[in-house]
Design a protein around this motif. Sequence first.
Motif, short mmCIF file in Angstrom:
data_model
loop_
_atom_site.label_atom_id
_atom_site.label_comp_id
_atom_site.label_asym_id
_atom_site.label_seq_id
_atom_site.Cartn_x
_atom_site.Cartn_y
_atom_site.Cartn_z
N ASP A 2 -1.84 89.85 12.51
CA ASP A 2 -1.18 88.54 12.49
C ASP A 2 -0.44 88.23 13.79
O ASP A 2 0.20 87.18 13.90
CB ASP A 2 -0.22 88.43 11.30
N ILE A 3 -0.52 89.12 14.79
CA ILE A 3 0.17 88.81 16.05
C ILE A 3 -0.68 87.85 16.89
O ILE A 3 -1.90 87.79 16.75
CB ILE A 3 0.51 90.07 16.87
N ILE A 4 0.01 87.12 17.74
CA ILE A 4 -0.64 86.15 18.62
C ILE A 4 -0.39 86.58 20.06
O ILE A 4 0.75 86.78 20.46
CB ILE A 4 -0.08 84.74 18.39
N PHE A 5 -1.46 86.70 20.82
CA PHE A 5 -1.35 86.99 22.25
C PHE A 5 -1.66 85.73 23.05
O PHE A 5 -2.72 85.13 22.93
CB PHE A 5 -2.31 88.10 22.67
N ASN A 6 -0.69 85.37 23.89
CA ASN A 6 -0.82 84.24 24.81
C ASN A 6 -0.67 84.83 26.21
O ASN A 6 0.21 85.66 26.42
CB ASN A 6 0.30 83.24 24.50
N ILE A 7 -1.51 84.44 27.17
CA ILE A 7 -1.41 85.05 28.50
C ILE A 7 -1.34 84.01 29.62
O ILE A 7 -1.84 82.90 29.50
CB ILE A 7 -2.58 86.02 28.80
N HIS A 8 -0.67 84.43 30.69
CA HIS A 8 -0.68 83.73 31.99
C HIS A 8 -1.62 84.54 32.88
O HIS A 8 -1.18 85.45 33.58
CB HIS A 8 0.72 83.75 32.62
N PRO A 9 -2.91 84.28 32.88
CA PRO A 9 -3.87 85.22 33.48
C PRO A 9 -4.08 85.10 34.98
O PRO A 9 -4.46 86.07 35.63
CB PRO A 9 -5.16 84.90 32.75
N GLY A 10 -3.89 83.89 35.51
CA GLY A 10 -4.29 83.69 36.90
C GLY A 10 -5.79 83.57 37.02
O GLY A 10 -6.50 83.21 36.07
N LEU A 11 -6.31 83.91 38.19
CA LEU A 11 -7.74 83.78 38.50
C LEU A 11 -8.47 85.07 38.18
O LEU A 11 -8.42 86.03 38.94
CB LEU A 11 -7.92 83.42 39.97
N LEU A 12 -9.17 85.10 37.06
CA LEU A 12 -9.87 86.30 36.63
C LEU A 12 -11.38 86.16 36.82
O LEU A 12 -11.92 85.05 36.83
CB LEU A 12 -9.59 86.59 35.15
N GLU A 13 -12.05 87.31 36.94
CA GLU A 13 -13.50 87.31 37.00
C GLU A 13 -14.09 87.02 35.62
O GLU A 13 -13.46 87.31 34.59
CB GLU A 13 -14.00 88.67 37.51
N LYS A 14 -15.29 86.49 35.59
CA LYS A 14 -15.91 86.12 34.32
C LYS A 14 -16.03 87.30 33.37
O LYS A 14 -15.81 87.17 32.16
CB LYS A 14 -17.30 85.51 34.59
N SER A 15 -16.37 88.47 33.89
CA SER A 15 -16.56 89.65 33.03
C SER A 15 -15.26 90.03 32.31
O SER A 15 -15.29 90.41 31.14
CB SER A 15 -17.05 90.84 33.86
N LEU A 16 -14.13 89.92 33.00
CA LEU A 16 -12.85 90.25 32.37
C LEU A 16 -12.47 89.20 31.34
O LEU A 16 -11.93 89.53 30.27
CB LEU A 16 -11.76 90.40 33.44
N ILE A 17 -12.76 87.95 31.63
CA ILE A 17 -12.49 86.88 30.67
C ILE A 17 -13.29 87.11 29.39
O ILE A 17 -12.77 86.96 28.27
CB ILE A 17 -12.82 85.51 31.28
#
Length: 281
Positions: free
Chosen positions: A91-106
């Motif tokens: 039931d936890i929610i993860f929200n992120i400030h990711p910046g510029l990530l590569e497609k594979s990591l996304i």
Amino acid sequence: MVYGFMILKKFSVISISGSSCSLSCTYCASTYIKSMEGALSPEEFYKLIKKRYELGTRGFLISGGFTPRGELLNLKRILPEMKKLKKELPDIIFNIHPGLLEKSLIEELSDVVDIVDYEFAYSRKAFESKGLKDRSREDYVKTLEYFIENVRYVVPHIMLGFPDDNVEESIKLVSSMKPYLLNFLVLIPTKGTPSENFKIPSVEEILKLVELGSKLMNGKVSIGCMRPHRIKDELDKAVVDKGLVERIANPSRKVKVEMFDACCSLPEEYFKDFKIDNKEK
């Protein structure tokens, strides 16, 4: 109905880089991440989430500093712990400030991250303010496309207030990609950074841009937590009176809104778990 958001007990902000950041953005220079609770190692991160969960926290904004290429520091190291925690605490929610990530990591984080708060520094002045290495403005577009393809709730953040900046192009471009929500921030001239002598834009200037975003996004617009205190009361009242937004972070007391203990990007499907009772205000 306009919804208001502020972080009290049910949401927590965590920096997975501590106060470290390889960038020196015009308006920050690591100023804002210093106030976040730090968890640098995977072990620290796991223990902190578990501790906060036991105290009633259910939403976690994962933030921190960035690499010279604009990627959230330590995200790859922390991701296995996020996956583990998501299985243990569904039931936890993860929200992120990711910046510029590569497609594979996304693609790898798509099954664990619920919300992406994505800084869209596409306008020329916003991009130049980052001081990124080996990046172009188009990287912000490509990365946003990847996020929208892989994560259900993606919220581009557009910063207003850079001197002589052309933000209309960014607003039109983001809106054409049909994200879940569009968030506006207003640059705060911050002491000790290159922005400290910037002129705060007028409320009229800000409203013109918010109005454009609201029109193109059919009202799916929010005012985020960064905006100068000097204009906060006037701005908040104006966007509510004009019906330009559906959400405001840390709203002025001069507006009446239904309050939630969370980031303003929280999807409506989770509202019931984060509603603030009158006695909590």
